[in-house]
Design a protein around this motif. Structure first.
Motif, PDB file in Angstrom:
ATOM      1  N   ARG A 193      37.007  45.455  41.266  1.00  8.91           N
ATOM      2  CA  ARG A 193      35.956  44.874  40.429  1.00  8.91           C
ATOM      3  C   ARG A 193      36.197  43.387  40.202  1.00  8.91           C
ATOM      4  O   ARG A 193      35.258  42.580  40.232  1.00  8.91           O
ATOM      5  CB  ARG A 193      35.898  45.605  39.088  1.00  8.91           C
ATOM      6  CG  ARG A 193      35.441  47.061  39.189  1.00  8.91           C
ATOM      7  CD  ARG A 193      35.409  47.712  37.820  1.00  8.91           C
ATOM      8  NE  ARG A 193      34.955  49.095  37.899  1.00  8.91           N
ATOM      9  CZ  ARG A 193      34.880  49.911  36.866  1.00  8.91           C
ATOM     10  NH1 ARG A 193      35.234  49.483  35.657  1.00  8.91           N
ATOM     11  NH2 ARG A 193      34.452  51.149  37.019  1.00  8.91           N
ATOM     12  N   TYR A 194      37.431  43.030  39.970  1.00  9.07           N
ATOM     13  CA  TYR A 194      37.779  41.630  39.734  1.00  9.07           C
ATOM     14  C   TYR A 194      37.438  40.777  40.950  1.00  9.07           C
ATOM     15  O   TYR A 194      36.846  39.697  40.828  1.00  9.07           O
ATOM     16  CB  TYR A 194      39.271  41.542  39.413  1.00  9.07           C
ATOM     17  CG  TYR A 194      39.740  40.185  38.955  1.00  9.07           C
ATOM     18  CD1 TYR A 194      39.665  39.820  37.617  1.00  9.07           C
ATOM     19  CD2 TYR A 194      40.274  39.268  39.859  1.00  9.07           C
ATOM     20  CE1 TYR A 194      40.101  38.581  37.188  1.00  9.07           C
ATOM     21  CE2 TYR A 194      40.705  38.025  39.444  1.00  9.07           C
ATOM     22  CZ  TYR A 194      40.619  37.685  38.103  1.00  9.07           C
ATOM     23  OH  TYR A 194      41.044  36.456  37.677  1.00  9.07           O
ATOM     24  N   GLN A 195      37.797  41.258  42.130  1.00  8.85           N
ATOM     25  CA  GLN A 195      37.553  40.488  43.344  1.00  8.85           C
ATOM     26  C   GLN A 195      36.067  40.400  43.680  1.00  8.85           C
ATOM     27  O   GLN A 195      35.595  39.380  44.182  1.00  8.85           O
ATOM     28  CB  GLN A 195      38.341  41.099  44.500  1.00  8.85           C
ATOM     29  CG  GLN A 195      39.849  40.919  44.357  1.00  8.85           C
ATOM     30  CD  GLN A 195      40.642  41.856  45.234  1.00  8.85           C
ATOM     31  OE1 GLN A 195      40.074  42.621  46.017  1.00  8.85           O
ATOM     32  NE2 GLN A 195      41.961  41.810  45.129  1.00  8.85           N
ATOM     33  N   ARG A 196      35.308  41.460  43.390  1.00  7.04           N
ATOM     34  CA  ARG A 196      33.856  41.386  43.615  1.00  7.04           C
ATOM     35  C   ARG A 196      33.217  40.344  42.703  1.00  7.04           C
ATOM     36  O   ARG A 196      32.331  39.593  43.125  1.00  7.04           O
ATOM     37  CB  ARG A 196      33.224  42.758  43.385  1.00  7.04           C
ATOM     38  CG  ARG A 196      33.483  43.755  44.504  1.00  7.04           C
ATOM     39  CD  ARG A 196      32.516  44.928  44.410  1.00  7.04           C
ATOM     40  NE  ARG A 196      32.699  45.691  43.177  1.00  7.04           N
ATOM     41  CZ  ARG A 196      33.515  46.723  43.051  1.00  7.04           C
ATOM     42  NH1 ARG A 196      34.251  47.119  44.094  1.00  7.04           N
ATOM     43  NH2 ARG A 196      33.620  47.379  41.912  1.00  7.04           N
ATOM     44  N   ALA A 197      33.661  40.298  41.454  1.00  5.69           N
ATOM     45  CA  ALA A 197      33.126  39.284  40.535  1.00  5.69           C
ATOM     46  C   ALA A 197      33.491  37.882  41.008  1.00  5.69           C
ATOM     47  O   ALA A 197      32.670  36.955  40.935  1.00  5.69           O
ATOM     48  CB  ALA A 197      33.655  39.527  39.118  1.00  5.69           C
ATOM     49  N   GLN A 198      34.709  37.712  41.496  1.00  2.82           N
ATOM     50  CA  GLN A 198      35.099  36.420  42.058  1.00  2.82           C
ATOM     51  C   GLN A 198      34.183  36.022  43.207  1.00  2.82           C
ATOM     52  O   GLN A 198      33.775  34.863  43.334  1.00  2.82           O
ATOM     53  CB  GLN A 198      36.546  36.486  42.560  1.00  2.82           C
ATOM     54  CG  GLN A 198      37.605  36.337  41.486  1.00  2.82           C
ATOM     55  CD  GLN A 198      38.993  36.331  42.092  1.00  2.82           C
ATOM     56  OE1 GLN A 198      39.300  37.111  42.997  1.00  2.82           O
ATOM     57  NE2 GLN A 198      39.847  35.455  41.603  1.00  2.82           N
ATOM     58  N   ILE A 201      30.800  34.776  41.938  1.00  2.00           N
ATOM     59  CA  ILE A 201      30.897  33.420  41.388  1.00  2.00           C
ATOM     60  C   ILE A 201      31.005  32.405  42.521  1.00  2.00           C
ATOM     61  O   ILE A 201      30.350  31.350  42.501  1.00  2.00           O
ATOM     62  CB  ILE A 201      32.108  33.311  40.439  1.00  2.00           C
ATOM     63  CG1 ILE A 201      31.848  34.129  39.167  1.00  2.00           C
ATOM     64  CG2 ILE A 201      32.383  31.861  40.079  1.00  2.00           C
ATOM     65  CD1 ILE A 201      33.032  34.163  38.221  1.00  2.00           C
ATOM     66  N   LEU A 232      30.984  35.906  34.971  1.00  2.00           N
ATOM     67  CA  LEU A 232      32.257  35.696  34.288  1.00  2.00           C
ATOM     68  C   LEU A 232      32.619  36.838  33.339  1.00  2.00           C
ATOM     69  O   LEU A 232      33.787  37.245  33.289  1.00  2.00           O
ATOM     70  CB  LEU A 232      32.233  34.363  33.540  1.00  2.00           C
ATOM     71  CG  LEU A 232      33.592  33.775  33.149  1.00  2.00           C
ATOM     72  CD1 LEU A 232      34.456  33.581  34.380  1.00  2.00           C
ATOM     73  CD2 LEU A 232      33.405  32.450  32.425  1.00  2.00           C
ATOM     74  N   ASP A 234      31.969  39.998  33.685  1.00  2.00           N
ATOM     75  CA  ASP A 234      32.486  41.077  34.542  1.00  2.00           C
ATOM     76  C   ASP A 234      33.898  40.756  35.010  1.00  2.00           C
ATOM     77  O   ASP A 234      34.766  41.636  35.058  1.00  2.00           O
ATOM     78  CB  ASP A 234      31.575  41.281  35.752  1.00  2.00           C
ATOM     79  CG  ASP A 234      30.209  41.825  35.363  1.00  2.00           C
ATOM     80  OD1 ASP A 234      30.115  42.406  34.271  1.00  2.00           O
ATOM     81  OD2 ASP A 234      29.258  41.651  36.146  1.00  2.00           O
ATOM     82  N   LEU A 235      34.122  39.479  35.371  1.00  2.00           N
ATOM     83  CA  LEU A 235      35.458  39.052  35.794  1.00  2.00           C
ATOM     84  C   LEU A 235      36.458  39.239  34.657  1.00  2.00           C
ATOM     85  O   LEU A 235      37.572  39.731  34.867  1.00  2.00           O
ATOM     86  CB  LEU A 235      35.406  37.592  36.236  1.00  2.00           C
ATOM     87  CG  LEU A 235      36.683  37.003  36.839  1.00  2.00           C
ATOM     88  CD1 LEU A 235      36.864  37.496  38.272  1.00  2.00           C
ATOM     89  CD2 LEU A 235      36.633  35.472  36.824  1.00  2.00           C
ATOM     90  N   SER A 236      36.035  38.862  33.452  1.00  2.00           N
ATOM     91  CA  SER A 236      36.922  38.987  32.299  1.00  2.00           C
ATOM     92  C   SER A 236      37.255  40.447  32.019  1.00  2.00           C
ATOM     93  O   SER A 236      38.412  40.801  31.769  1.00  2.00           O
ATOM     94  CB  SER A 236      36.272  38.338  31.075  1.00  2.00           C
ATOM     95  OG  SER A 236      37.066  38.521  29.931  1.00  2.00           O
ATOM     96  N   GLY A 239      39.628  41.715  34.662  1.00  2.00           N
ATOM     97  CA  GLY A 239      40.962  41.160  34.472  1.00  2.00           C
ATOM     98  C   GLY A 239      41.682  41.781  33.288  1.00  2.00           C
ATOM     99  O   GLY A 239      42.872  42.121  33.375  1.00  2.00           O
TER     100      GLY A 239
END
Length: 650
Positions: A193-198, A201, A232, A234-236, A239
């Motif tokens: 999930r983190y990498q998809r959000a990255q 962005i 962001l 989703d990234l947060s 993370g």
């Protein structure tokens, strides 16, 4: 829900990538594994040596040899740790570089499909950030062997001291195993999930950077910043979830591991009171209990591997986009005849081109016109196999493009684009891009043909000026792109709106150079200006994904729908008002022609307000919308799609 590995093509490609990457750094991975195991072995020997030295000291026996042995083991551990650090960094760097080279090559082989599917920003994020994370996999796997060897060796050492110690530890081992399994699963999910959000962005940022002038002109910097940073939260969340997973794992490890260690030490103390263990063996047992419960190291290794696997899967998704396959059939000598037979192409679930048939005789020029979204650029991409049709086939001199080798195809087809990417170190190298050994004479001649030689020579170092240091306008960039296409040569030249940023005088001079020397390369020209289309031997009029008609520009001009393609429906581009612009045949291209003398070489006044009652298409038909001479012998009919070079009559 993530698909099972057996049903997930991206997971299969990811495993293959990591397997090949490990094989690429195989020797160093083996060395790293051996060094790591050696360090673990030295770490397992140290508690035994310390225990033996302690027993000798307590017994007032000579212990110098064992003390020196302990010192030697400490020094060896330091040396092995340094070597392990160097090898880990080397393997990570080599593997990352290999992954980036392989994925970059695959993206280029796949062509525009990869960028259309993922977006340029997301692709960059995958090739840079995800490749770096996935590149840690071989070294992490090698280190994991040593990380597993520590607990296993600790349990074995406890058993060698006394089997009760090993039994006590093994009673709590299943709890540790479940803990590690949960850490691996949860970390992998949150890392994905983190990498998809990255990636989202990065894609939005790339779009914003590319359109920075538009953003500033519209004054929407704040709105665009909000759009870029929209993922962001989703990234947060992803993370924070990773930190919570690792935090819970550490908390459980803190709860379970000390209990196991205390249990081992307690049993060792009982055995000490019964004279089954010495003081040194109790010390060694306490150290081995710590090694056996090395959950912290394993949690870190497994979390790193989970993130690397998630990153590798994103790289595997890129590899699921198939690379372009080429044939082995040679291209025969020929004039460059281009044929499209029943070509259908879909993009984003929409049929852009539907059953297109075209025949461009060798040495002729076909202009492709149509409204925005009609599929002109896609047709140009299919004609040179920058993309493949979903149905039908494209042939060059009778050979399907799919059957041509890469070298033959790229040597036969030259391209120029509306916004050319000027690759290469210098301006001269950018013009000669793709040529085996471009001579300065060839480069300079191509630049002169494209009217680029003068401004290139005014650059600080002329043709040796670095591209990044060469200030240029959009039109000058287009001229360099045209020069590259002219230097390339070949039997088919495709210009995808490559004249759009040129002023009318420069465009006319370049079209004269292109079309004025008689038969040469076959030319496919995506045109948005009527003046450009008028220079072609024939025009293919795209409408609704189909070829509505093929014929001379002046023949198609009689139809209001065709005139509307170029602006206001009356002029070639709707801007000429000097009443003096000519098409080389007396035709005034302006929308306000009132001189009643402009013709297409056959008496036809191109304006929509023809009132001289004399304009004809050579057959008495008045092309104007207000024809009052009543002299047109035939009603105007919608033209049928034809072959390039064949007259289309009304």
């Amino acid at each position: 829900m993530t698909p099972r590995g057996d049903d997930d093509p991206a997971a299969g490609h990811a495993r293959a990538l990591l397997r090949d990457a490990t094989r690429y750094s195989g020797a160093r991975c083996l060395a790293l594994c051996l060094v790591s195991v050696a360090a673990t072995g030295a770490g397992l020997l140290l508690p035994a040596a310390l225990g033996r030295a302690l027993d000798l000291v307590l017994a007032h026996a000579p212990a110098t040899r064992w003390v020196l042995c302990c010192a030697g083991l400490v020094l060896l551990l330091g040396l092995l740790d340094a070597v392990q650090t160097v090898l880990t960094g080397t393997v990570d760097a080599r593997t990352t570089a290999w992954l980036r080279r392989r994925l970059t090559g695959h993206v280029l082989d796949a062509g525009p499909r990869a960028a259309d599917r993922f977006g340029s920003g997301d692709l960059v994020a995958r090739l840079v950030g995800n490749a770096a994370e996935a590149g840690t996999t071989p070294a992490a796997r090698a280190a994991l062997v040593a990380a597993l060897a520590g607990p296993v060796g600790g349990v074995v050492a406890l058993g060698l001291i006394d089997w009760w110690l090993a039994a006590v530890f093994l009673a709590g081992a299943p709890v540790l195993a479940l803990l590690l399994r949960a850490v691996s699963r949860d970390t992998s999910e949150s890392a994905s999930r983190y990498q998809r959000a990255q990636g989202r962005i990065a894609a939005a940022l790339a779009e914003a950077v590319e359109g920075v002038r538009t953003v500033r002109a519209a004054g929407t910097e704040g709105r665009e910043t909000a759009r870029v940073l929209r993922p962001l939260p989703d990234l947060s969340r992803a993370g924070h979830r990773m930190w919570r997973v690792q935090g819970r794992a550490a908390a459980r490890a803190v709860a379970v591991a000390p209990l196991l260690q205390l249990a081992v030490v307690a049993v060792a103390g009982v055995l000490l009171t019964r004279d089954r263990l010495s003081v040194g063996e109790v010390l060694a047992a306490s150290r081995y209990a710590v090694l056996a419960t090395g959950v912290g190291v394993l949690v870190g290794r497994l979390a790193g591997l989970a993130r690397a696997r998630a990153a590798a899967r994103r790289l595997g998704e890129v590899e699921t986009e198939p690379a372009t396959a080429y044939g082995t059939r040679g291209l025969p000598d020929g004039p460059g005849r281009l044929e499209l037979r029943g070509v259908t192409a879909r993009r984003g679930g929409r049929t852009v081109l539907d059953g297109v048939d075209l025949d461009v005789p060798g040495g002729t020029t076909l202009a492709v016109v149509g409204r925005s979204g009609a599929g002109k650029s896609l047709l140009a991409a299919l004609a040179g196999r920058l993309a493949d049709p979903d149905a039908g086939e494209v042939l060059l001199d009778g050979v399907p493009l799919r059957e041509l080798p890469h070298e033959d195809l790229r040597g036969a087809v030259g391209y120029a684009f509306a916004r050319p990417a000027l690759l290469g170190g210098t301006v001269g190298q950018a013009i000669g891009l793709g040529l085996p050994s471009p001579s300065p004479g060839l480069v300079h001649e191509a630049a002169r043909t494209a009217l680029a030689d003068d401004f290139v020579r005014r650059l600080p170092d002329g043709y040796d000026t670095p591209v990044a240091d060469a200030p240029r306008s959009g039109g000058e960039s287009q001229r360099l792109g045209l020069a590259r296409a002219f230097a390339h040569g070949g039997r088919l030249l495709i210009l995808d709106d490559a004249l759009s940023s040129l002023d009318t005088v420069t465009e006319r001079r370049i079209t004269d150079a292109l079309f004025g020397d008689g038969p040469g390369a076959t030319r496919l020209l995506v045109a948005h200006r009527g003046a450009t289309a008028a220079c072609a031997d024939a025009v293919a009029w795209l409408d609704g994904g189909r070829v509505r008609a093929v014929g001379r520009h002046e023949e198609l001009w009689r139809f209001p729908e065709y005139r509307a393609v170029f602006g206001d429906g009356s002029g070639l581009d709707g801007t000429d008002t000097d009443d003096g612009a000519m098409l080389g045949n007396g035709a005034d291209p302006g929308a306000t022609d009132t001189d009643h003398r402009a013709t297409f070489g056959n008496g036809a006044d191109p304006g929509a307000t023809d009132t001289d009652h004399r304009a004809t298409f050579g057959n008495g038909a008045d092309p104007g919308a207000t024809d009052t001479d009543h002299g047109g012998p035939r009603p105007v009919r919608t033209p049928r799609a034809g072959r390039a070079g064949r007259d289309v009559t009304a």
